[in-house]
Design a protein around this motif. Structure first.
Motif, short mmCIF file in Angstrom:
data_model
loop_
_atom_site.label_atom_id
_atom_site.label_comp_id
_atom_site.label_asym_id
_atom_site.label_seq_id
_atom_site.Cartn_x
_atom_site.Cartn_y
_atom_site.Cartn_z
N GLU A 97 54.36 -62.21 82.36
CA GLU A 97 55.80 -62.49 82.33
C GLU A 97 56.53 -61.51 81.41
O GLU A 97 57.61 -61.00 81.76
N ALA A 98 55.97 -61.24 80.23
CA ALA A 98 56.59 -60.28 79.31
C ALA A 98 56.61 -58.88 79.93
O ALA A 98 57.60 -58.14 79.80
N SER A 99 55.52 -58.54 80.60
CA SER A 99 55.45 -57.23 81.27
C SER A 99 56.53 -57.12 82.35
O SER A 99 57.14 -56.06 82.52
N ALA A 100 56.76 -58.22 83.07
CA ALA A 100 57.79 -58.20 84.12
C ALA A 100 59.18 -57.94 83.52
O ALA A 100 60.00 -57.21 84.10
N LEU A 101 59.44 -58.53 82.34
CA LEU A 101 60.73 -58.28 81.69
C LEU A 101 60.87 -56.82 81.29
O LEU A 101 61.93 -56.20 81.47
N ILE A 102 59.81 -56.26 80.71
CA ILE A 102 59.84 -54.86 80.29
C ILE A 102 60.04 -53.95 81.49
O ILE A 102 60.87 -53.02 81.47
N GLU A 103 59.32 -54.21 82.56
CA GLU A 103 59.42 -53.35 83.74
C GLU A 103 60.76 -53.52 84.44
O GLU A 103 61.28 -52.58 85.05
N ALA A 104 61.34 -54.74 84.36
CA ALA A 104 62.68 -54.92 84.92
C ALA A 104 63.69 -54.09 84.15
O ALA A 104 64.63 -53.53 84.73
N GLY A 105 63.49 -53.99 82.83
CA GLY A 105 64.36 -53.14 82.03
C GLY A 105 64.27 -51.69 82.44
O GLY A 105 65.27 -50.96 82.41
N ILE A 106 63.06 -51.26 82.83
CA ILE A 106 62.90 -49.88 83.32
C ILE A 106 63.68 -49.70 84.62
O ILE A 106 64.37 -48.70 84.83
N ASP A 107 63.59 -50.71 85.51
CA ASP A 107 64.27 -50.60 86.81
C ASP A 107 65.78 -50.57 86.66
O ASP A 107 66.49 -49.96 87.47
N PHE A 108 66.29 -51.25 85.60
CA PHE A 108 67.75 -51.31 85.40
C PHE A 108 68.18 -50.45 84.21
O PHE A 108 69.15 -50.78 83.52
N SER A 109 67.47 -49.35 84.01
CA SER A 109 67.75 -48.50 82.84
C SER A 109 69.15 -47.89 82.87
O SER A 109 69.68 -47.48 81.83
N ASP A 110 69.77 -47.81 84.05
CA ASP A 110 71.10 -47.23 84.15
C ASP A 110 72.21 -48.28 84.16
O ASP A 110 73.35 -47.99 84.47
N GLU A 111 71.83 -49.53 83.79
CA GLU A 111 72.82 -50.62 83.84
C GLU A 111 73.33 -51.01 82.46
O GLU A 111 73.58 -52.18 82.18
N GLY A 112 73.42 -50.11 81.56
CA GLY A 112 74.02 -50.36 80.26
C GLY A 112 73.19 -51.26 79.38
O GLY A 112 72.11 -50.89 78.91
N ASP A 113 73.69 -52.50 79.14
CA ASP A 113 73.05 -53.41 78.19
C ASP A 113 71.90 -54.20 78.81
O ASP A 113 71.22 -54.95 78.09
N VAL A 114 71.67 -54.07 80.09
CA VAL A 114 70.63 -54.89 80.74
C VAL A 114 69.25 -54.66 80.13
O VAL A 114 68.54 -55.62 79.83
N PRO A 115 68.78 -53.42 79.93
CA PRO A 115 67.45 -53.23 79.34
C PRO A 115 67.29 -53.91 77.99
O PRO A 115 66.26 -54.52 77.70
N GLU A 153 68.93 -56.52 76.86
CA GLU A 153 68.92 -57.97 77.03
C GLU A 153 67.55 -58.46 77.50
O GLU A 153 67.12 -59.56 77.14
N LEU A 154 66.87 -57.66 78.30
CA LEU A 154 65.54 -58.04 78.78
C LEU A 154 64.47 -57.77 77.74
O LEU A 154 63.47 -58.47 77.66
N ARG A 155 64.70 -56.73 76.92
CA ARG A 155 63.68 -56.33 75.95
C ARG A 155 63.52 -57.37 74.84
O ARG A 155 62.42 -57.63 74.39
N ALA A 156 64.62 -57.96 74.39
CA ALA A 156 64.56 -58.89 73.25
C ALA A 156 63.65 -60.10 73.53
O ALA A 156 62.76 -60.40 72.72
N PRO A 157 63.81 -60.84 74.64
CA PRO A 157 62.88 -61.95 74.89
C PRO A 157 61.45 -61.49 75.13
O PRO A 157 60.50 -62.21 74.80
N ALA A 158 61.28 -60.29 75.68
CA ALA A 158 59.94 -59.77 75.90
C ALA A 158 59.24 -59.51 74.57
O ALA A 158 58.07 -59.87 74.38
N ILE A 159 59.97 -58.90 73.63
CA ILE A 159 59.39 -58.61 72.31
C ILE A 159 59.02 -59.91 71.60
O ILE A 159 57.94 -60.02 71.00
N LYS A 160 59.90 -60.90 71.68
CA LYS A 160 59.61 -62.19 71.04
C LYS A 160 58.35 -62.83 71.64
O LYS A 160 57.50 -63.35 70.91
#
Length: 450
Positions: A166-184, A186-193
């Protein structure tokens, strides 16, 4: 035909002759074996009384048979069980008749359990727990093995792996939306936790074990000392039987003698070694060499001296090639024997006084050994790790999680790769990915019929 498509059979109960013997058949031809020998299939999971007959119609035995259609069975396959009288002649005829049925063969060691594993009936940690339960000699070993068989580590590892994914999915989603401003972000913080929590849980599980995985093999205690100080008499006292020859002549013990003890549920191997001394006798020299080798590998050494005799520090240090003084202080106990012959004598603090011949001081020594074993093995009641393989996989997962935390701020791609490595390590722990190299080593240690 692939081995997995073949039906296997074996004696699944104890050594014959016995009152009752259980013969288990697993695979697609199990039902045919049951109808061929018992006439018809009984109701699933209900014992049925049948007269078994061979191909010629000749009676084999009066038996109880059971039918477990897959996948609701121990192996996930169709299983038939024959509960017969445990005479060798009965089993010989029954095995012969089963072997005549096409595509049925004798099982190999651990093959029933391996099929259960391959059919998803248990994971690799549970299979290891089953093997430990079969070979348990003490109650503490039994309890630890049963906890593993019931999924103590497997359930936690499955939960950890799902959360890593699940954490990996959040990280990889951030990669997919790297051009969407704050999205990466927002996804990175819960993944790190989530990763921090996971890393903490696995690290805590690893740190809390002590020597719990050693409970499978037991504590090794070597009795050492100079010749004729009562080592063999002491091991006979601890074993409560005559396991070593006792003689007034020095050098009687030439080889290493071992005895297995159950001390308050802790498995302990006690070793009686040859007396440590310089000698020209080549046989005794070999005994001394073996004594030093076994003592060096022991967890605890009981160094025996006689009465008020001074401790020969040089002879004691010769047990270790390195002469490690720290180890000498931590894992050698001075035991003074024949205290019954010392009139009003006192012994230094921290030493034990016994009479191996009469039994004086033996209960106190045994109590001290139990305490040492308890501290050595640690909190085995809550132990998660029971094998070195399990510890290795958890260490790999923990290290990958730590590296992912170090890398996530610099690049999600590298962090995602470390998370995949952590999930892979936990998958290997459970036996669900890339474990063909360890399956043979694990299952070949099982007995035939399990």
């Amino acid at each position: 035909m692939h081995p997995q498509d073949q039906t296997i059979f074996a004696l699944s109960s104890g050594r014959t002759p016995s009152a009752i013997a259980v013969v288990r058949v697993s695979g697609p031809q199990a039902g045919l074996a049951l109808t061929t020998l018992a006439g018809k299939l009984p109701a699933p999971r209900q014992a049925s009384h049948r007269l078994l007959r061979g191909g010629t119609g000749e009676p084999i035995d009066d038996a109880v048979v059971l039918w477990f259609p897959g996948p609701a069975s121990a192996t996930g396959e169709d299983i038939a069980e024959f509960h017969v009288h445990g005479g060798r002649a009965v089993l010989s005829v029954l095995f012969s008749e089963i072997s005549l049925i096409p595509n049925i063969r004798a099982a190999e060691a651990g093959e029933f359990t391996r099929r259960a594993f391959e059919n998803g009936k248990l994971d690799l940690t549970e299979a290891e727990g089953l093997d430990d339960l079969i070979h348990a000699d003490t109650d503490r070993q039994r309890r630890q093995a049963l906890r593993q068989l019931q999924g103590l580590l497997g359930d936690r590892a499955r939960d950890w792996r799902e959360r890593v994914i699940e954490a990996s999915a959040l990280i990889e989603a951030g990669i997919d939306f790297s051009d969407e401003g704050d999205v990466p972000a927002e996804l990175r913080a819960p993944a790190i936790k989530a990763i921090e929590t996971l890393h903490g849980e696995i690290t805590k599980a690893l740190a809390a074990q002590g020597h719990s995985e050693r409970l499978r093999d037991g504590l090794v205690v070597a009795i050492a000392g100079e010749p004729n100080v009562g080592k063999s008499t002491l091991i006979n006292q601890l074993a409560r039987r005559e396991v070593a020859i006792v003689s007034p002549h020095a050098g009687t013990t030439r080889d290493v003698i071992e005895v297995q003890l159950d001390l308050d549920g802790y498995p302990v191997t006690v070793i009686d070694t040859a007396g440590i001394r310089e000698t020209d006798d080549p046989v005794e020299q070999e005994g001394v060499r073996r004594a030093r080798t076994r003592a060096e590998g022991a967890d605890l050494v009981l160094w025996l001296v006689e009465g008020e005799q001074a401790v020969d520090a040089g002879a004691m240090r010769s047990l270790w090639k390195s002469g490690d003084s720290d180890r000498l202080e931590g894992s050698v106990w001075i035991v003074r024997n024949k205290i019954d012959l010392v009139a009003g004598g006192t012994r230094p603090s921290g030493e034990f006084g016994i009479s191996a011949r009469r039994g004086d001081g033996i209960p106190e020594l045994v109590d001290a050994l139990v305490t040492f074993a308890s501290e050595f093995f640690g909190a085995t009641e809550g132990a998660v790790v029971t094998r070195a393989r399990q510890r290795d996989m958890l260490n790999r997962a923990s290290e990958s999680l730590r590296r992912s935390l170090d890398l996530v701020e610099d690049g999600e791609e590298l962090a995602a790769e470390e998370l995949r490595a952590a999930a892979h390590a936990l998958g290997r722990l459970l036996g669900r990915v890339d474990v063909e190299d360890v399956l043979g080593a694990i299952f070949q240690k099982f007995c035939i019929g399990k």
